[in-house]
Design a protein around this motif. Structure first.
Motif, PDB file in Angstrom:
ATOM      1  N   GLY A 181       1.409  -1.375   0.148  1.00 27.42           N
ATOM      2  CA  GLY A 181       0.202  -0.029  -0.548  1.00 27.42           C
ATOM      3  C   GLY A 181       0.809   1.291   0.040  1.00 27.42           C
ATOM      4  O   GLY A 181       1.093   2.203  -0.647  1.00 27.42           O
ATOM      5  N   GLN A 182       1.856   0.918   0.840  1.00 25.66           N
ATOM      6  CA  GLN A 182       2.907   2.748   0.306  1.00 25.66           C
ATOM      7  C   GLN A 182       3.550   3.325  -0.724  1.00 25.66           C
ATOM      8  O   GLN A 182       3.645   3.712  -1.108  1.00 25.66           O
ATOM      9  CB  GLN A 182       4.011   2.025   1.984  1.00 25.66           C
ATOM     10  CG  GLN A 182       4.737   3.753   2.211  1.00 25.66           C
ATOM     11  CD  GLN A 182       4.242   4.586   2.231  1.00 25.66           C
ATOM     12  OE1 GLN A 182       3.295   4.599   3.587  1.00 25.66           O
ATOM     13  NE2 GLN A 182       4.143   5.706   1.623  1.00 25.66           N
ATOM     14  N   GLN A 183       3.915   1.513  -0.881  1.00 18.56           N
ATOM     15  CA  GLN A 183       4.260   1.860  -2.657  1.00 18.56           C
ATOM     16  C   GLN A 183       3.085   2.788  -4.063  1.00 18.56           C
ATOM     17  O   GLN A 183       3.564   3.451  -4.214  1.00 18.56           O
ATOM     18  CB  GLN A 183       5.115   0.426  -3.458  1.00 18.56           C
ATOM     19  CG  GLN A 183       5.576   0.536  -4.469  1.00 18.56           C
ATOM     20  CD  GLN A 183       6.712  -0.346  -4.577  1.00 18.56           C
ATOM     21  OE1 GLN A 183       5.795  -1.606  -5.965  1.00 18.56           O
ATOM     22  NE2 GLN A 183       7.780  -0.944  -4.177  1.00 18.56           N
ATOM     23  N   ALA A 184       2.289   1.900  -3.523  1.00 19.58           N
ATOM     24  CA  ALA A 184       1.274   2.270  -4.047  1.00 19.58           C
ATOM     25  C   ALA A 184       0.435   4.158  -3.653  1.00 19.58           C
ATOM     26  O   ALA A 184       0.586   4.680  -4.966  1.00 19.58           O
ATOM     27  CB  ALA A 184      -0.512   1.737  -3.582  1.00 19.58           C
ATOM     28  N   GLY A 226      -4.497  -2.403   2.504  1.00 18.74           N
ATOM     29  CA  GLY A 226      -5.305  -2.229   1.907  1.00 18.74           C
ATOM     30  C   GLY A 226      -5.950  -1.408   2.006  1.00 18.74           C
ATOM     31  O   GLY A 226      -6.491  -0.192   2.020  1.00 18.74           O
ATOM     32  N   TYR A 227      -6.410  -1.589   3.433  1.00 19.43           N
ATOM     33  CA  TYR A 227      -7.973  -0.769   3.867  1.00 19.43           C
ATOM     34  C   TYR A 227      -7.301   0.703   4.361  1.00 19.43           C
ATOM     35  O   TYR A 227      -7.311   1.710   4.430  1.00 19.43           O
ATOM     36  CB  TYR A 227      -8.421  -1.664   5.607  1.00 19.43           C
ATOM     37  CG  TYR A 227      -8.521  -2.241   5.075  1.00 19.43           C
ATOM     38  CD1 TYR A 227     -10.259  -2.879   4.539  1.00 19.43           C
ATOM     39  CD2 TYR A 227      -7.998  -3.745   5.823  1.00 19.43           C
ATOM     40  CE1 TYR A 227     -10.454  -4.190   4.423  1.00 19.43           C
ATOM     41  CE2 TYR A 227      -8.302  -5.440   5.533  1.00 19.43           C
ATOM     42  CZ  TYR A 227      -9.707  -5.497   4.891  1.00 19.43           C
ATOM     43  OH  TYR A 227     -10.405  -6.747   4.955  1.00 19.43           O
ATOM     44  N   ARG A 228      -6.201   1.071   4.921  1.00 19.99           N
ATOM     45  CA  ARG A 228      -5.452   2.147   4.765  1.00 19.99           C
ATOM     46  C   ARG A 228      -4.570   2.771   4.001  1.00 19.99           C
ATOM     47  O   ARG A 228      -5.049   4.256   3.750  1.00 19.99           O
ATOM     48  CB  ARG A 228      -3.985   1.993   5.882  1.00 19.99           C
ATOM     49  CG  ARG A 228      -3.375   2.931   6.344  1.00 19.99           C
ATOM     50  CD  ARG A 228      -3.884   3.250   7.361  1.00 19.99           C
ATOM     51  NE  ARG A 228      -3.465   4.990   7.607  1.00 19.99           N
ATOM     52  CZ  ARG A 228      -3.449   6.124   8.520  1.00 19.99           C
ATOM     53  NH1 ARG A 228      -5.337   5.490   8.089  1.00 19.99           N
ATOM     54  NH2 ARG A 228      -2.727   7.152   8.605  1.00 19.99           N
ATOM     55  N   LEU A 229      -4.517   1.926   2.912  1.00 19.79           N
ATOM     56  CA  LEU A 229      -3.978   2.865   1.877  1.00 19.79           C
ATOM     57  C   LEU A 229      -5.547   3.391   1.123  1.00 19.79           C
ATOM     58  O   LEU A 229      -5.869   4.618   1.363  1.00 19.79           O
ATOM     59  CB  LEU A 229      -3.557   1.400   0.620  1.00 19.79           C
ATOM     60  CG  LEU A 229      -3.903   2.188  -1.154  1.00 19.79           C
ATOM     61  CD1 LEU A 229      -2.324   3.407  -1.109  1.00 19.79           C
ATOM     62  CD2 LEU A 229      -3.678   1.180  -1.602  1.00 19.79           C
ATOM     63  N   THR A 230      -6.901   2.857   1.556  1.00 21.19           N
ATOM     64  CA  THR A 230      -7.515   3.010   0.819  1.00 21.19           C
ATOM     65  C   THR A 230      -8.543   4.192   1.099  1.00 21.19           C
ATOM     66  O   THR A 230      -9.274   5.366   0.895  1.00 21.19           O
ATOM     67  CB  THR A 230      -9.375   1.880   0.723  1.00 21.19           C
ATOM     68  OG1 THR A 230      -8.651   0.558  -0.036  1.00 21.19           O
ATOM     69  CG2 THR A 230     -10.392   2.242   0.260  1.00 21.19           C
ATOM     70  N   HIS A 231      -7.859   4.819   2.493  1.00 20.20           N
ATOM     71  CA  HIS A 231      -8.897   5.227   3.883  1.00 20.20           C
ATOM     72  C   HIS A 231      -7.774   6.216   3.545  1.00 20.20           C
ATOM     73  O   HIS A 231      -8.502   7.106   3.018  1.00 20.20           O
ATOM     74  CB  HIS A 231      -8.335   4.741   5.218  1.00 20.20           C
ATOM     75  CG  HIS A 231      -8.493   5.488   6.353  1.00 20.20           C
ATOM     76  ND1 HIS A 231     -10.017   6.644   7.077  1.00 20.20           N
ATOM     77  CD2 HIS A 231      -7.872   7.391   7.504  1.00 20.20           C
ATOM     78  CE1 HIS A 231      -9.600   7.409   7.644  1.00 20.20           C
ATOM     79  NE2 HIS A 231      -8.287   7.529   8.326  1.00 20.20           N
ATOM     80  N   LYS A 232      -6.430   6.228   3.255  1.00 21.27           N
ATOM     81  CA  LYS A 232      -5.664   7.718   3.115  1.00 21.27           C
ATOM     82  C   LYS A 232      -5.838   8.317   1.190  1.00 21.27           C
ATOM     83  O   LYS A 232      -6.096   9.105   1.575  1.00 21.27           O
ATOM     84  CB  LYS A 232      -4.240   7.016   2.261  1.00 21.27           C
ATOM     85  CG  LYS A 232      -3.210   6.887   4.051  1.00 21.27           C
ATOM     86  CD  LYS A 232      -1.653   6.432   3.951  1.00 21.27           C
ATOM     87  CE  LYS A 232      -1.375   7.460   3.321  1.00 21.27           C
ATOM     88  NZ  LYS A 232      -1.326   8.930   4.215  1.00 21.27           N
TER      89      LYS A 232
END
Length: 317
Positions: free
Chosen positions: A215-218, A250-256
């Motif tokens: 997620g961080q890379q994305a 993926g949840y944290r990525l979506t939240h950000k």
């Protein structure tokens, strides 16, 4: 051993908080391995195994557990370790991935540890592409730090199960397919096997892909585009993301993404082997547009078709 997992249902609130719990175990050495507790149904002692003629070499038989026949996979040989006797593998970890149930033969099951995804790192590049780890981490045990390898179960299963990536003719022949040529999609998954499955599926409908390992890379890629003055939805049609990933899930990525006005309208599909109503609830909570379980080629294409139709409708005066 089953009592270790008695409270798994109460632990699921960790998912979505960029945290996870790992079930730690050994195979035939002092090295420690792990899988996510959320994918584990139970741990039991190895029962009688019925032979399964003609099965894959790593499938050691079928066990009857609670009246259900479950294939048993030797996790040790599946990841390339030397076979030194089945008696060393005294436990079964019963898991559910992509809607299928299977049990993994392992040795000593140690305990469950609570981790943050920020503490989970991808394996070093030097280990090569043929390794069976999605990540590594360190835990404190016996007053010292010990390295733990997190198994790439997607890859283990893909070597045993023949996943069919063929898309149905009905989907390929839809009129919307002509609008997909040249469009790009971002795939976010820590398993190279899972990324390749999606990439091979999308290639059949003319979709190109960007890939991210976590997620961080994305998020860094999306942030870079924004800083360059690009519009994220012009660069990619949508994003498929796994739930469990090192550094940022993926949840944290979506939240950000949803809380960043520069990219908040990106269409996001959660594509994970973690199935069930919990993920559907998490999809709503963090703001994903869609949730689908791995690995379903036709469903992946249907999601892309629907997103393309929405985009065309948005462009219509």
């Amino acid at each position: 051993m089953a009592t270790i997992l008695d409270s798994v249902n109460q632990r699921t609130q960790l998912v979505g908080e960029n945290r996870l719990e790992l079930l730690i175990f050994r195979l035939n050495s002092q090295q420690l391995f792990a899988i996510n507790v959320f994918k584990v149904r139970e741990v039991v002692k190895v029962p009688h195994l019925n032979s399964l003629p003609g099965s894959h070499i790593n499938v050691k038989g079928v066990a009857s557990i609670r009246g259900v026949s479950i294939p048993v996979i030797d996790l040790r040989t599946s990841i390339g370790m030397k076979e030194t006797g089945i008696n060393e593998l005294s436990n079964l970890i019963v898991t559910e991935y992509n809607g299928s149930v299977q049990a993994f033969l392992v040795g000593q099951v140690m305990n469950i540890v609570n981790m943050t995804w920020k503490d989970i790192q991808p394996p070093p590049d030097q280990v090569g592409k043929n390794n069976y780890l999605t990540a590594i981490c360190e835990i404190h045990r016996d007053n010292q730090k010990q390295l733990v390898g997190i198994i790439d179960v997607e890859k283990v299963l893909a070597n045993i199960i023949d996943y069919n990536i063929k898309i149905s003719d009905e989907l390929l022949n839809r009129d919307i397919s002509q609008h997909l040529q040249g469009h790009k999609i971002l795939i976010v998954d820590d398993s190279p096997t899972a990324r390749n499955q999606i990439k091979s599926t999308l290639a059949q409908i003319g979709i190109e892909v960007f890939e991210a390992n976590n997620g961080q890379q994305a998020y860094n890629l999306l942030d870079q585009w924004c800083n360059e003055g690009k519009t994220v939805t012009d660069e990619i049609l949508m994003m498929f993301t796994d739930a469990e990933m090192p550094e940022m899930d993926g949840y944290r990525l979506t939240h950000k993404i949803r809380h960043d006005p520069r990219m908040s309208n990106l269409y996001i599909t959660l594509n994970t082997s973690l199935s069930g109503s919990f993920n559907e609830a998490m999809t709503v909570k963090v703001g994903c547009n869609k949730f689908i379980s791995k690995f379903q080629p036709d469903l992946i294409v249907e999601v892309v078709h629907n997103r393309m139709m929405e985009k065309l409708a948005e462009q219509t005066p």
